[in-house]
Motif scaffolding. Sequence first.
Motif, PDB file in Angstrom:
ATOM      1  N   LEU A 163      -9.999  11.801  11.589  1.00  0.00           N
ATOM      2  CA  LEU A 163      -8.981  11.900  11.620  1.00  0.00           C
ATOM      3  C   LEU A 163      -8.826  12.678  10.791  1.00  0.00           C
ATOM      4  N   GLN A 168      -6.597  15.990   8.497  1.00  0.00           N
ATOM      5  CA  GLN A 168      -5.469  15.293   9.011  1.00  0.00           C
ATOM      6  C   GLN A 168      -4.052  14.144   8.235  1.00  0.00           C
ATOM      7  N   ARG A 169      -3.623  15.186   7.723  1.00  0.00           N
ATOM      8  CA  ARG A 169      -2.204  14.002   7.005  1.00  0.00           C
ATOM      9  C   ARG A 169      -1.609  12.480   7.313  1.00  0.00           C
ATOM     10  N   SER A 172       0.746  11.848   9.733  1.00  0.00           N
ATOM     11  CA  SER A 172       0.904  11.838  11.708  1.00  0.00           C
ATOM     12  C   SER A 172      -0.781  11.711  12.224  1.00  0.00           C
ATOM     13  N   ILE A 173      -1.278  11.408  10.932  1.00  0.00           N
ATOM     14  CA  ILE A 173      -2.400  10.266  11.978  1.00  0.00           C
ATOM     15  C   ILE A 173      -1.617   8.735  12.384  1.00  0.00           C
TER      16      ILE A 173
END
Length: 176
Positions: A163, A168-169, A172-173
């Motif tokens: 991720l 992805q930040r 958000s992960i």
Amino acid sequence: MIRLLVCDDHHLVRASLVYALQQDPRFDVAAQVSDSAQLLTLLGEAPAVDVLLLDLNLDARGVAAGIELIERIQAMRLPLAILVLSVHDDAQIVSRALDAGAKGYVTKDSTLDVLQGAIVQVSLGHYFLAPRLIEPMVRPRAPAADSAWDAALTAREREVLRLICSGQRLNSIAAA
């Protein structure tokens, strides 16, 4: 007679192993499966087997999944010895497989005699390493740039890394 369970995802490899081992009167291949789901289902039925020949890399999740599979099988407390049969010869991978509960490790480029000897030894409760793995295990070298670095990661750690690499930040992960 030593009863065997063979687990390898490559049909030709599995069939060849079964054929070669059935030629030796010391061995009886009681079952064969091609993936971890089939293996866990079969082991849940507590089959009468002495040794599990296990390919470490059964699916797209890689070697780390094979290590986790060994740990899951060990948690089942079955009276069987796990003998890894793998293309991977990295000392770190071999060590992790043994730490997870495997009694032996043989590379797929070993001779049939080495494999047969390994089966006998692990069935007796002994540890076994293919001869060419012994020196790298006792004299570890610096990992090569192309070594299986992911063997040290859990499935969850691999997912998080995937991720991150996809952009992805972290928030958000973490939320996912």
